[in-house]
Design a protein around this motif. Structure first.
Motif, PDB file in Angstrom:
ATOM      1  N   UNK A   1      55.651  37.892  44.476  1.00 48.42           N
ATOM      2  CA  UNK A   1      54.655  38.295  45.224  1.00 48.42           C
ATOM      3  C   UNK A   1      53.014  37.340  44.523  1.00 48.42           C
ATOM      4  N   UNK A   2      52.346  37.405  46.286  1.00 47.04           N
ATOM      5  CA  UNK A   2      50.951  36.913  45.361  1.00 47.04           C
ATOM      6  C   UNK A   2      49.430  37.739  45.810  1.00 47.04           C
ATOM      7  N   UNK A   3      48.918  38.197  45.224  1.00 40.69           N
ATOM      8  CA  UNK A   3      48.069  39.430  45.351  1.00 40.69           C
ATOM      9  C   UNK A   3      46.736  38.563  45.146  1.00 40.69           C
ATOM     10  N   UNK A   4      45.772  38.801  46.669  1.00 42.32           N
ATOM     11  CA  UNK A   4      44.499  39.021  46.698  1.00 42.32           C
ATOM     12  C   UNK A   4      43.596  39.776  46.392  1.00 42.32           C
TER      13      UNK A   4
ATOM     14  N   UNK B   1      53.479  34.418  36.840  1.00 37.51           N
ATOM     15  CA  UNK B   1      53.428  33.195  37.223  1.00 37.51           C
ATOM     16  C   UNK B   1      52.096  32.720  35.986  1.00 37.51           C
ATOM     17  N   UNK B   2      51.784  31.370  35.360  1.00 37.56           N
ATOM     18  CA  UNK B   2      50.938  31.810  34.859  1.00 37.56           C
ATOM     19  C   UNK B   2      49.908  30.511  36.047  1.00 37.56           C
ATOM     20  N   UNK B   3      49.014  31.124  35.825  1.00 41.73           N
ATOM     21  CA  UNK B   3      47.507  31.194  35.993  1.00 41.73           C
ATOM     22  C   UNK B   3      47.292  30.893  37.479  1.00 41.73           C
ATOM     23  N   UNK B   4      48.091  31.831  38.006  1.00 42.98           N
ATOM     24  CA  UNK B   4      47.952  32.688  39.634  1.00 42.98           C
ATOM     25  C   UNK B   4      48.189  34.254  39.101  1.00 42.98           C
ATOM     26  N   UNK B   5      47.537  34.973  39.952  1.00 45.38           N
ATOM     27  CA  UNK B   5      47.614  36.327  40.173  1.00 45.38           C
ATOM     28  C   UNK B   5      48.986  36.476  41.273  1.00 45.38           C
TER      29      UNK B   5
ATOM     30  N   UNK C   1      36.364  44.330  47.193  1.00 45.25           N
ATOM     31  CA  UNK C   1      36.637  46.331  46.943  1.00 45.25           C
ATOM     32  C   UNK C   1      35.222  46.381  45.819  1.00 45.25           C
ATOM     33  N   UNK C   2      35.486  47.951  45.940  1.00 48.87           N
ATOM     34  CA  UNK C   2      35.078  48.734  44.622  1.00 48.87           C
ATOM     35  C   UNK C   2      34.812  48.229  43.840  1.00 48.87           C
ATOM     36  N   UNK C   3      34.456  47.618  42.612  1.00 46.71           N
ATOM     37  CA  UNK C   3      34.986  47.499  41.365  1.00 46.71           C
ATOM     38  C   UNK C   3      35.748  48.786  40.778  1.00 46.71           C
TER      39      UNK C   3
ATOM     40  N   UNK D   1      49.076  42.067  49.441  1.00 45.96           N
ATOM     41  CA  UNK D   1      50.313  40.554  48.731  1.00 45.96           C
ATOM     42  C   UNK D   1      50.194  40.097  50.154  1.00 45.96           C
ATOM     43  N   UNK D   2      51.229  39.018  49.846  1.00 45.34           N
ATOM     44  CA  UNK D   2      52.118  38.223  50.662  1.00 45.34           C
ATOM     45  C   UNK D   2      53.141  38.309  50.043  1.00 45.34           C
ATOM     46  N   UNK D   3      54.313  38.543  50.449  1.00 49.31           N
ATOM     47  CA  UNK D   3      55.924  38.570  49.501  1.00 49.31           C
ATOM     48  C   UNK D   3      56.428  37.924  50.377  1.00 49.31           C
ATOM     49  N   UNK D   4      57.281  37.171  48.970  1.00 50.55           N
ATOM     50  CA  UNK D   4      58.486  36.329  49.753  1.00 50.55           C
ATOM     51  C   UNK D   4      59.482  36.928  48.863  1.00 50.55           C
ATOM     52  N   UNK D   5      60.847  37.432  50.528  1.00 46.63           N
ATOM     53  CA  UNK D   5      62.223  38.146  49.860  1.00 46.63           C
ATOM     54  C   UNK D   5      63.390  36.636  49.437  1.00 46.63           C
ATOM     55  N   UNK D   6      63.962  36.855  48.773  1.00 48.28           N
ATOM     56  CA  UNK D   6      65.404  36.227  48.636  1.00 48.28           C
ATOM     57  C   UNK D   6      66.649  37.045  48.695  1.00 48.28           C
TER      58      UNK D   6
END
Length: 95
Positions: free
Chosen positions: A7-10, A46-50, A15-17, A77-82
């Protein structure tokens, strides 16, 4: 059935805090609920990433789909499922 989910979150910067804080808090509550239920088996940052890498244990792809859509941050989210299968050389596969 086991699934590896990345899951990559962006979250939108405009967006209101307060809304962001609310979403992050409810996301954590939902993640903890799923972990306590044994559905969300592993959750790793994942280190260094959201981003995270997770292992889910569910009965079907439909169940996983519903779980992912239930996450408060899913719209961001961008989600990749395996799908995963047991490896014959794994300790768990040995008699």
């Amino acid at each position: 059935m086991l699934f590896h989910v990345k899951m990559d979150v962006a979250v939108s910067r405009d967006l209101d805090p307060d809304e962001r804080a609310r979403l992050v808090g409810t996301e954590k509550e939902r993640a903890l609920e799923l972990q306590r239920a044994g559905t969300w088996v592993h959750l790793w940052r994942i280190v260094g990433q959201y981003s995270n890498i997770s292992i889910f244990d569910v009965d079907s792809t439909d169940e996983l789909h519903e779980i992912l859509w239930s996450l408060p941050l899913f719209p961001f989210m961008r989600v990749q499922v395996t799908p995963l299968a047991q490896h014959p050389s794994a300790l768990a596969a040995q008699p």
